[in-house]
Design a protein around this motif. Structure first.
Motif, short mmCIF file in Angstrom:
data_model
loop_
_atom_site.label_atom_id
_atom_site.label_comp_id
_atom_site.label_asym_id
_atom_site.label_seq_id
_atom_site.Cartn_x
_atom_site.Cartn_y
_atom_site.Cartn_z
N UNK A 205 0.84 -1.21 0.00
CA UNK A 205 0.00 0.00 0.00
C UNK A 205 0.87 1.25 0.00
N UNK A 206 1.97 1.19 0.73
CA UNK A 206 2.89 2.34 0.76
C UNK A 206 3.50 2.57 -0.61
N UNK A 212 0.60 7.03 -6.66
CA UNK A 212 -0.76 7.49 -7.00
C UNK A 212 -1.19 8.54 -6.00
N UNK A 213 -2.42 9.01 -6.16
CA UNK A 213 -2.97 10.03 -5.25
C UNK A 213 -3.57 9.42 -3.99
N UNK A 220 -5.13 0.59 2.31
CA UNK A 220 -5.18 -0.57 3.20
C UNK A 220 -6.61 -0.82 3.64
N UNK A 221 -7.34 0.24 3.95
CA UNK A 221 -8.75 0.10 4.32
C UNK A 221 -9.54 -0.57 3.20
N UNK A 222 -9.31 -0.12 1.98
CA UNK A 222 -10.06 -0.65 0.84
C UNK A 222 -9.71 -2.12 0.57
N UNK A 223 -8.43 -2.44 0.65
CA UNK A 223 -7.99 -3.79 0.33
C UNK A 223 -8.38 -4.81 1.40
N UNK A 224 -8.61 -4.37 2.62
CA UNK A 224 -8.98 -5.29 3.70
C UNK A 224 -10.48 -5.31 3.98
N UNK A 225 -11.26 -4.60 3.18
CA UNK A 225 -12.72 -4.63 3.31
C UNK A 225 -13.26 -5.79 2.49
N UNK A 226 -13.90 -6.72 3.14
CA UNK A 226 -14.46 -7.89 2.46
C UNK A 226 -15.82 -7.55 1.82
N UNK A 227 -16.64 -6.82 2.55
CA UNK A 227 -17.95 -6.40 2.04
C UNK A 227 -18.21 -4.97 2.50
#
Length: 586
Positions: A205-206, A212-213, A220-227
């Motif tokens: 993520x780093x 990117x922006x 990290x929040x987006x990638x670890x959200x299952x639903x």
């Protein structure tokens, strides 16, 4: 669950996929809803769970598969069999049932051929101020992303790689989907379930964030959200409301009825947030709408709390003291000149007699009766009951039981039945029972406490004829009735709640209790009495149907904030103008 293709065998292969309850989705279906449509309701488990919280709701399911439809019809008010993408079904539902307060989609939209058209069509069923409650899998989840990077995308029977998924959503595309239908997010919950993410994910993520922006944290929040679980609504002019509770220290289920359950219910309503705090309560405020601060049974002291009250007032928080027992139980309240009541804009109480008593210290006292949060089906509760079992429970109830101990012991000794006693919370009661056939439970979490009560055939609710008990609420009767347990109750506290011989039995002396115990033991139709009590409490004392009225009351109080705050300032100056109390001024 609605599927665009497949057959009954495919549905059966999913098993619990059709019968699970998504707790996060359940908690954003508004407590205030009177009618709900759920698209892809499966076997109706989510609707069944919601109806245990909101017994007055009309819950209507739409389901494609016949087997699931048949099971859903056993627990929901109505179920239409057919495709969620059939506009004729939407028209039929509208004509038969009318507009709803909520539309629910639990892992359904990703299975539709054209979810954009389906949602726009379904909005014909929604009231102008209604909400849409959605749960969808996150196509950005790290497990899916890693597999894609590695060149793998293997279909499975369920989960992120479900072979029946036709559409894919990330957090951003879900927001665009919702906004494209003319809605806006009101609540968002990220569900993180399944395998823990690998440690190098943060480094990845780093790296991506640097190119990117996007920030490392948001990636990290987006990638670890299952639903994603979201609530959405058409744009509204109603200002958002923030309700903060400062609760007492947890002790069993003590806080549940007055704090935890109301906060959860408030938090389900669009535009309302309910939060619970312990020792340290937040003073963060909502700049655009009402701010309410509910202080549970505070014992406020001049030396310390006169400094806290001005902080809350500066943030324009409506201070409400919540009190549900006689203040004379705490001498410190009187010693501090009833700051617990004088130092609030308003006071909410559980009984009218308590309201009358407290109005001498604050005129703005209103009634918020104790209400219950869940009603399992009567037959289900009764199936857990152990015959000839008597429940006695509560905090510091030994003195209340003392006058009746000999009567209960004599009954147990003389009875032809082998009565068993379940005692919760007060060891003095357990010691006073002259039998080995007894079981003691220390202070329990609220759900376990109710489960012990559910085991009992009969609940004994003794209350001494004392000034303190004159202000006690009928909560124990409500709890007993809600779990199908027959209440034998002291007339001085429960006389207005229990209809003798119809929803329970009343006694006012050891002699009358002896008569009631004999009558109960030989009564031919106790189940009718239990059922009548259950149905009355389920109809009149459920928390969810009452939440709208409480919110209206809070809004009305907040609309008068400046006047109430002026009165509060005068009370503080008048009653605490001694040297050293200058902090009371705003």
């Amino acid at each position: 669950m609605t599927q665009p293709s497949g057959d009954g065998a495919a549905m059966a292969a999913k098993g619990s996929y059709y019968s699970n309850v998504n707790e996060d989705l359940l908690q954003i279906v508004p407590a205030t809803a009177k009618r709900v449509y759920e698209f892809g309701c499966g076997e109706g488990r989510l609707g069944w769970a919601y109806k245990t919280w909101n017994p007055q709701v009309e819950y209507i399911g739409i389901e494609l598969f016949a087997d699931a439809t048949a099971k859903a019809r056993e627990v929901l008010d109505a179920v239409h069999e057919g495709s969620a993408e059939d506009p004729a079904l939407t028209t039929a539902a509208l004509e038969q049932h009318g507009l709803a307060d909520a539309l629910v989609y639990g892992d359904v939209l990703e299975h539709l051929i054209d979810p954009w058209a389906a949602l726009k069509d379904h909005l014909r069923l929604l009231k102008d101020d209604g909400v849409v409650c959605i749960c969808v899998p996150n196509a950005q989840h790290w497990m899916l992303s890693v597999n894609l990077v590695a060149g793998h995308f293997e279909y499975q029977d369920s989960g992120l790689h479900d072979r029946t998924h036709l559409r894919f959503f990330t957090g951003r595309s879900l927001r665009r989907f919702v906004e494209g239908a003319g809605l806006q997010f009101t609540k968002v919950k990220r569900r993180r379930i399944g395998t823990q993410p690998p440690a190098p994910l943060k480094d990845l993520c780093k790296l991506i964030g640097g190119q990117s922006k996007a920030s490392e944290e948001s990636l990290y929040d987006d990638l670890t959200t299952f639903q994603y679980v979201v609530q959405a609504q058409r744009k509204t002019a109603t200002p958002p409301m923030r309700i903060d509770f400062k609760k007492l220290a947890d002790r069993g289920g003590f806080n549940f009825t007055r704090v935890t359950a109301p906060a959860r219910a408030f938090n389900s309503v669009p535009g309302v947030s309910g939060s619970v705090y312990g020792e340290t309560a937040t003073v963060a405020a909502n700049p655009d709408g009402p701010n309410v601060f509910v202080w549970q049974r505070p014992i406020l002291r001049k030396a310390s709390d006169l400094r806290q009250i001005p902080v809350l007032r500066r943030h324009k928080k409506l201070i409400i003291t919540d009190f549900d027992d006689d203040p004379d139980l705490w001498p410190e309240i009187a010693a501090n000149n009833y700051l617990s009541f004088r130092g609030a804009h308003a006071v909410q109480v559980s009984t009218e007699s308590l309201a009358v008593k407290i109005r001498q210290w604050n005129p703005n006292v209103f009634l918020v009766p104790n209400r219950l949060t869940q009603f399992l089906p009567y037959a289900e509760s009764r199936a857990r009951t152990e015959p000839d079992t008597l429940f006695i429970g509560g905090f510091n109830r030994g003195l209340d039981f003392e006058a009746f101990a000999a009567t209960v012991n004599a009954f147990a000794e003389q009875s032809q039945r082998n009565w068993r006693f379940l005692v919760v919370g007060d060891e003095a009661i357990w010691r006073a029972l002259d039998t080995e056939n007894k079981e003691f439970f220390d202070i329990l979490p609220y759900d376990r406490y109710l489960n012990v009560m559910r085991r009992a055939d009969v609940a004994l609710l003794p209350c001494a004829d004392s000034p303190v008990n004159a202000h006690k609420s009928n909560l124990k009767f409500l709890e007993a009735a809600s779990v199908g347990t027959l209440a034998l109750a002291s007339r001085n506290v429960y006389g207005r709640s229990v209809a003798h011989g119809s929803t329970g039995f009343l006694f006012d002396s050891p002699e009358s209790l002896a008569g009631v115990l004999r009558e109960v033991e030989g009564h031919p139709d106790l189940d009718r009495i239990r059922l009548q009590a259950y149905e009355q409490i389920r109809r009149d004392h459920a928390l969810y149907p009452s939440i709208g009225a409480t919110l209206d009351l809070y809004r009305d109080l907040y609309a008068r904030y400046d006047m109430l705050d002026g009165d509060l300032g005068e009370r503080l100056q008048t009653h605490f103008s001694q040297p050293g109390d200058g902090q009371a001024a705003r």
